[in-house]
Design an enzyme around this catalytic site. Sequence first.
Site, PDB file in Angstrom:
ATOM      1  N   ARG A 106      54.125  55.345  -5.860  1.00 46.77           N
ATOM      2  CA  ARG A 106      52.746  55.681  -6.185  1.00 46.77           C
ATOM      3  C   ARG A 106      52.721  57.083  -6.783  1.00 46.77           C
ATOM      4  NH1 ARG A 106      51.760  51.089  -6.194  1.00 46.77           N
ATOM      5  NH2 ARG A 106      50.443  49.897  -4.765  1.00 46.77           N
ATOM      6  N   HIS A 116      52.141  51.747 -15.130  1.00 44.54           N
ATOM      7  CA  HIS A 116      52.045  50.988 -13.863  1.00 44.54           C
ATOM      8  C   HIS A 116      52.295  49.482 -14.099  1.00 44.54           C
ATOM      9  CE1 HIS A 116      50.248  51.064  -9.562  1.00 44.54           C
ATOM     10  NE2 HIS A 116      51.117  50.077  -9.699  1.00 44.54           N
TER      11      HIS A 116
END
Length: 309
Positions: free
Chosen positions: A224, A272
């Site tokens: 993350r 992502h």
Amino acid sequence: MALLFQSKDDRAEPWVAALRHYGPELDVRIWPDAGDLAEIDYALVWKPPRGLLKTFPSLKVIFSIGAGIDHLASDPELPRHLPVVRMVEPGLTAGMTEYVVFNVLAHHRRLLDVQALQRATDWDMLEVPIAPQRSVGILGLGVLGSEAARALVALGFKVAGWSRSPKSVDGVESFHGADGLKPFLARSEIVACLLPLTEETNGVLNADAFAAMPRGAGVINAGRGAHLVEDDLLAALESGQVGAAYLDVYSQEPLPPEHPFWSHPRVLMTPHIASITVPDSAAKTVVEGIRRFEAGKALDNVVDLDHGY
Ligand code: NDP
Ligand code: OXD
């Protein structure tokens, strides 16, 4: 039995088709057309609006569309008494293994240097070691980290992993806990982060971590954005302590156009997409989970909300 599908990032059609295929007994509804909220038994969600999940009085299980559940744990109104199941499915695991192998090889084979030489029409025959001469470390030796580690072992790399508890993965050196972090980093010329985001792992890729790595290390982050202290990385790239960074996740997504990563010559970015849950194989897993639950059996991959993963 009604299941609510909710995601802003995923197209509903393939999900609904796969859910209906594997679970014809399910009444699949797509947020925001939830119908009578009291009829919703199961929710399959990605980044639901805050407070949404507490509005279903009969909800039995929350399934996360992603492996990470930080998008749920960060909701102060999450109905924490309900089981939360994170996504574990073969497509997601395979995609992440590809991403890690691709970026480890990119650093190992000096992709950014090769590209720069090509642009400069410079026939410089760079030297690259072979895989058995290269140490790779995976932060997070869970479902995704251990599979990526196995693939790297198969390619011949010297592989280690860091986790909270000791792990036994064939050919992979195991480091664990706070005391294991520095020795793990010190032996890792390429470090890939596949940790879940928790209070403990927030900011793990920081100036101290970079200083502990061998000079010129490659840093890969597919965990993350908040695992990485972005200013510390920029400073480490500037000094050469970190040789290059391969980033898939960011403190802010989408990354704003003025962010220095976009044009940094030592950063290779992806938006992502390191790995994406595959609706077909994932829907099968979700339906199997629902059937287990309905039969009174234990669910697999239930997260511990106190640990945050
Ligand atoms: P798992 O829960 O299977 O594995 C997590 C691993 O992290 C475990 O080995 C765990 O240790 C370790 N860990 C957790 N906390 C700590 C800590 N404080 N110190 C050391 N180790 C720790 O998760 P997955 O492998 O399925 O997924 C990992 C993450 O990957 C997700 O949470 C998500 O953030 C990210 N992801 C990113 C994607 C992308 O496209 N960029 C796609 C999919 C996932 P232990 O084994 O001892 O519990
Ligand atoms: C996940 C992700 O957690 O895609 O699965 O980030």
